[in-house]
Scaffold this motif. Sequence first.
Motif, PDB file in Angstrom:
ATOM      1  N   LEU A 140      19.487 -23.924 -29.189  1.00 48.44           N
ATOM      2  CA  LEU A 140      18.247 -23.760 -28.900  1.00 48.44           C
ATOM      3  C   LEU A 140      17.622 -23.995 -30.919  1.00 48.44           C
ATOM      4  O   LEU A 140      16.694 -24.340 -30.473  1.00 48.44           O
ATOM      5  CB  LEU A 140      17.854 -22.027 -28.843  1.00 48.44           C
ATOM      6  N   VAL A 141      18.515 -23.102 -31.737  1.00 48.08           N
ATOM      7  CA  VAL A 141      17.665 -23.081 -33.232  1.00 48.08           C
ATOM      8  C   VAL A 141      17.819 -24.487 -34.076  1.00 48.08           C
ATOM      9  O   VAL A 141      17.000 -25.140 -34.509  1.00 48.08           O
ATOM     10  CB  VAL A 141      18.975 -22.328 -33.925  1.00 48.08           C
ATOM     11  N   ALA A 142      18.338 -25.228 -33.458  1.00 49.46           N
ATOM     12  CA  ALA A 142      18.475 -26.955 -33.766  1.00 49.46           C
ATOM     13  C   ALA A 142      17.174 -27.820 -32.570  1.00 49.46           C
ATOM     14  O   ALA A 142      16.735 -28.613 -33.308  1.00 49.46           O
ATOM     15  CB  ALA A 142      19.475 -27.649 -33.341  1.00 49.46           C
ATOM     16  N   TRP A 143      16.193 -27.589 -31.824  1.00 53.27           N
ATOM     17  CA  TRP A 143      15.252 -27.918 -30.748  1.00 53.27           C
ATOM     18  C   TRP A 143      14.169 -27.904 -32.056  1.00 53.27           C
ATOM     19  O   TRP A 143      13.948 -26.785 -32.576  1.00 53.27           O
ATOM     20  CB  TRP A 143      14.725 -26.913 -30.045  1.00 53.27           C
ATOM     21  N   SER A 144      13.087 -28.451 -31.706  1.00 49.92           N
ATOM     22  CA  SER A 144      11.770 -28.480 -32.458  1.00 49.92           C
ATOM     23  C   SER A 144      10.738 -27.115 -32.360  1.00 49.92           C
ATOM     24  O   SER A 144      11.284 -26.919 -30.915  1.00 49.92           O
ATOM     25  CB  SER A 144      10.922 -30.429 -32.583  1.00 49.92           C
ATOM     26  N   ALA A 145       9.839 -26.864 -33.074  1.00 47.16           N
ATOM     27  CA  ALA A 145       9.187 -26.380 -32.662  1.00 47.16           C
ATOM     28  C   ALA A 145       8.262 -26.155 -31.642  1.00 47.16           C
ATOM     29  O   ALA A 145       8.346 -25.667 -30.844  1.00 47.16           O
ATOM     30  CB  ALA A 145       8.295 -25.471 -34.171  1.00 47.16           C
ATOM     31  N   ARG A 157       8.313 -24.041 -28.314  1.00 43.98           N
ATOM     32  CA  ARG A 157       6.944 -23.555 -27.792  1.00 43.98           C
ATOM     33  C   ARG A 157       6.516 -24.298 -25.938  1.00 43.98           C
ATOM     34  O   ARG A 157       7.010 -22.986 -25.528  1.00 43.98           O
ATOM     35  CB  ARG A 157       6.069 -23.790 -28.466  1.00 43.98           C
ATOM     36  N   ALA A 158       6.751 -24.921 -25.814  1.00 42.91           N
ATOM     37  CA  ALA A 158       6.822 -25.712 -24.570  1.00 42.91           C
ATOM     38  C   ALA A 158       7.293 -25.031 -23.630  1.00 42.91           C
ATOM     39  O   ALA A 158       7.614 -24.614 -22.271  1.00 42.91           O
ATOM     40  CB  ALA A 158       7.135 -27.114 -24.731  1.00 42.91           C
ATOM     41  N   ILE A 160       9.095 -21.547 -23.984  1.00 40.55           N
ATOM     42  CA  ILE A 160       8.515 -20.402 -23.609  1.00 40.55           C
ATOM     43  C   ILE A 160       7.053 -20.701 -22.681  1.00 40.55           C
ATOM     44  O   ILE A 160       6.990 -19.999 -21.593  1.00 40.55           O
ATOM     45  CB  ILE A 160       8.170 -19.977 -24.847  1.00 40.55           C
ATOM     46  N   ALA A 161       6.515 -21.699 -22.529  1.00 43.53           N
ATOM     47  CA  ALA A 161       5.240 -21.464 -22.162  1.00 43.53           C
ATOM     48  C   ALA A 161       5.637 -21.657 -20.597  1.00 43.53           C
ATOM     49  O   ALA A 161       5.557 -21.126 -19.467  1.00 43.53           O
ATOM     50  CB  ALA A 161       4.953 -22.868 -21.872  1.00 43.53           C
ATOM     51  N   ARG A 162       7.042 -22.374 -20.407  1.00 43.48           N
ATOM     52  CA  ARG A 162       7.342 -23.539 -18.461  1.00 43.48           C
ATOM     53  C   ARG A 162       8.132 -21.593 -18.503  1.00 43.48           C
ATOM     54  O   ARG A 162       8.781 -21.583 -17.747  1.00 43.48           O
ATOM     55  CB  ARG A 162       8.031 -23.989 -19.291  1.00 43.48           C
ATOM     56  N   LYS A 163       8.402 -20.559 -19.434  1.00 44.70           N
ATOM     57  CA  LYS A 163       9.204 -19.613 -18.755  1.00 44.70           C
ATOM     58  C   LYS A 163      10.750 -20.264 -18.493  1.00 44.70           C
ATOM     59  O   LYS A 163      12.212 -19.489 -18.052  1.00 44.70           O
ATOM     60  CB  LYS A 163       9.295 -19.119 -18.018  1.00 44.70           C
ATOM     61  N   ASP A 164      11.107 -21.773 -19.434  1.00 50.20           N
ATOM     62  CA  ASP A 164      12.517 -21.978 -19.093  1.00 50.20           C
ATOM     63  C   ASP A 164      13.560 -21.360 -20.065  1.00 50.20           C
ATOM     64  O   ASP A 164      15.091 -21.217 -20.483  1.00 50.20           O
ATOM     65  CB  ASP A 164      12.884 -23.630 -19.741  1.00 50.20           C
ATOM     66  N   ILE A 165      12.914 -20.660 -21.638  1.00 49.68           N
ATOM     67  CA  ILE A 165      13.531 -19.703 -22.243  1.00 49.68           C
ATOM     68  C   ILE A 165      12.634 -18.571 -22.736  1.00 49.68           C
ATOM     69  O   ILE A 165      11.909 -18.869 -22.522  1.00 49.68           O
ATOM     70  CB  ILE A 165      13.985 -20.088 -24.119  1.00 49.68           C
ATOM     71  N   SER A 166      13.485 -17.236 -23.085  1.00 51.72           N
ATOM     72  CA  SER A 166      12.806 -16.130 -23.288  1.00 51.72           C
ATOM     73  C   SER A 166      12.323 -16.399 -24.843  1.00 51.72           C
ATOM     74  O   SER A 166      13.646 -16.428 -25.772  1.00 51.72           O
ATOM     75  CB  SER A 166      13.533 -15.391 -22.967  1.00 51.72           C
ATOM     76  N   GLY A 193       5.580 -16.828 -29.613  1.00 49.96           N
ATOM     77  CA  GLY A 193       6.750 -16.563 -29.302  1.00 49.96           C
ATOM     78  C   GLY A 193       7.958 -17.251 -30.683  1.00 49.96           C
ATOM     79  O   GLY A 193       9.243 -17.261 -30.509  1.00 49.96           O
ATOM     80  N   LEU A 194       7.761 -17.817 -31.400  1.00 54.97           N
ATOM     81  CA  LEU A 194       8.112 -19.231 -32.990  1.00 54.97           C
ATOM     82  C   LEU A 194       8.578 -17.997 -33.587  1.00 54.97           C
ATOM     83  O   LEU A 194       7.651 -17.334 -34.148  1.00 54.97           O
ATOM     84  CB  LEU A 194       7.333 -19.561 -32.851  1.00 54.97           C
ATOM     85  N   PRO A 195       9.681 -17.617 -34.309  1.00 51.75           N
ATOM     86  CA  PRO A 195      10.083 -16.859 -35.117  1.00 51.75           C
ATOM     87  C   PRO A 195      10.127 -17.348 -36.526  1.00 51.75           C
ATOM     88  O   PRO A 195       9.882 -19.186 -36.973  1.00 51.75           O
ATOM     89  CB  PRO A 195      11.698 -17.172 -35.819  1.00 51.75           C
ATOM     90  N   LEU A 196       9.464 -16.992 -37.947  1.00 56.57           N
ATOM     91  CA  LEU A 196       8.969 -17.019 -38.900  1.00 56.57           C
ATOM     92  C   LEU A 196       9.374 -16.843 -39.933  1.00 56.57           C
ATOM     93  O   LEU A 196       9.898 -15.400 -40.052  1.00 56.57           O
ATOM     94  CB  LEU A 196       7.270 -17.567 -38.743  1.00 56.57           C
TER      95      LEU A 196
END
Length: 512
Positions: free
Chosen positions: A11-16, A20-21, A23-29, A82-85
Amino acid sequence: MRNLSAESADLVAWSARELRACIARKDISPVELMQACLDRIDAINPAVNAICARDDERAMAAARSAERAVMRSDGNLPLLHGLPLGVKDLQDTADLLTTHGNVRLRSHVPASDNALVARLRQAGAIVTAKTNVPDSGAGANTRNPVWGATGNPFNPALNAGGSSGGSAAALATDMLPLCTGSDTGGSLRIPASLCGVVGLRPSPGMIANDARTLGWSAISVLGPMARDVSDTAWMMAACAGPHPMDPLAVPTRPNAFWPLPEVDLSTLRVAFTPDFGTCAVDPMIRRTFAQRVQSLSSAVAHCEELEWSLNEGHRCFDVIRAESFLAGFEAIYRTQPETLGPNVRANVELAAHITLSERAQAHLAQTRIFRQFQRAFEHVDLIVAPVTPLSPFPWRQLYAERIDGVEQRNYYEWLSLTYLVTLSTCPALSLPCGLDESGMPFGLQLIAPLHQDARLLAMGRSLETWWGSAGRPRPDIDALRREPRPELREIVTHPPQWAAGSGYHESAPTAV
C-alpha cells in the motif's frame, strides 16, 4: 470494509490518489493504511532519519475516526480523507512537538496548527509525523543538534538536501504519501531533486502563510511535496486559497488545480539555461542537463537557450534574505545567541551591515529580475534549468564550498540556481528526471509565469508522462531495511525533550 493485505499489496507505494480512491470504495481502511505507513517508518527510518516527532496514538485514533466516517458516508468525503501526512518541522502542529531542529525549541509544543496544516486537516489528511530540517531551516543540508542528520535514500552517507530534506526522504522511501515543505532559496526544490520526488514552490500567496514574520515579503513560501506531479497538484487543490492573516494570499479556487488541464507537449515553446549566466555548475551536471534538454527538444515545438546574466541577483538575495532573518531572529540573537546555529547567526550579522541604500538597491534589482522573467514568458511557455549545481555531497559536509573550482562566498551560494528563481517570484516545479552520471537523482527546475501555477503543474505532468519510467528513480528499499545508520544521530547534542501532550514517540533507539 474489505481489507487488503498491506504487505502483499504494498500500500505504501501507491499514489495518494489511488489510496484515496480505494478508501472511498472501501477496498482499504484508513486504519490499515496508517498502520502500513507506521510499519514502513519503523523499518526504513533508521536508515535515513527523515522522521522526527511522531504521533502514533493520535494518528491511529484519527484513522479509526476516518474509517467510521467512510462507513456512514454517502460518498461526500473530504479530498484527502484518511491519508497520512508528514509535516515539516518548521510548521506548527497542535499538541505535537515542533522543534525547528533548534536547541531552544526542543520541547516546544504549539497550541494550534499553522494555516497550511489546519487546511490539510480540514481536507481530511491525518498528521502522522514531523519531518526533519536543518537547524532553524537555514541551509540545504538537513542536519541539526536535536534530531541529527537526514541521509539521502539513494546513499545515506550523502545529504538529502534541505531544508525540506526530511519530507523529501520520507516520500522517496514511501514512508508517507504526502508531505509539506517550504522554500526560501530552494528549500523545497533542492531536496525534491536530490531525493527523486516532486516539489512545487508556488507563487507567493497561493498557499496562505499566517506565520510569515514579514507579512508583505515574497521570499518565503509554503508548498506541497509528493511522489508525482498529479499528487502534488491534488494536494495543492486542498491547501490553496486566501487567509485573513496573510496579506499576500491569492483568492484562487481549489478547482483551478484539480483536475489539471491537458497540455500538448508538442505545442510548447521552451527556453533553457544551465546557469542563468552566473551560477557555478559542476561539469557533470551540465552534461546531464544538456542530455535532458536535447531529448526534450525533440518533443516540443521550440527550444532555445536563454542568453541571460542574472549576476546582480547574488547580492540582491543576500540583502533580502538577511532582512528576513533579521526580522525572525534578531531578538533571539540579542538574548540567546548560543541557541542559534552558525548559519542563522551569519545571516543576522550580515543584516547588521546592510544600509537602507543597499536594501533599496536590492528591491530594485529584484523588480528588474521579475520583469526579465515576465518578458521572456511573452515568447516562451516554460523556462527549464537544473535544480542543483552538483550531485549530493556527504551530509557531514555542512555545505558545498567549491563548485567547478569556484569558491562559494557563503553557505548558501551553492543554491543560486534556485534562489535566483525565488527572486523572480515565479512558480517553480522540481521534476525528477532520472539519474546523473554518479547514479544519484537528477531534477529539472520548471518555471512558469507568476500565478500560472496550475498551468505549470499541467506542463510538468505532460513532461512526466513523456519521460515515463525514466523519470522518477527509486531507492533500494531492501538495502535500506537491512542497513540502519546510527551515525546519522551522532551529531545530536541536545535531544528532543518530551513534553506532556506532545505525542512524541520513539519506537527504537535508532528510529525517531
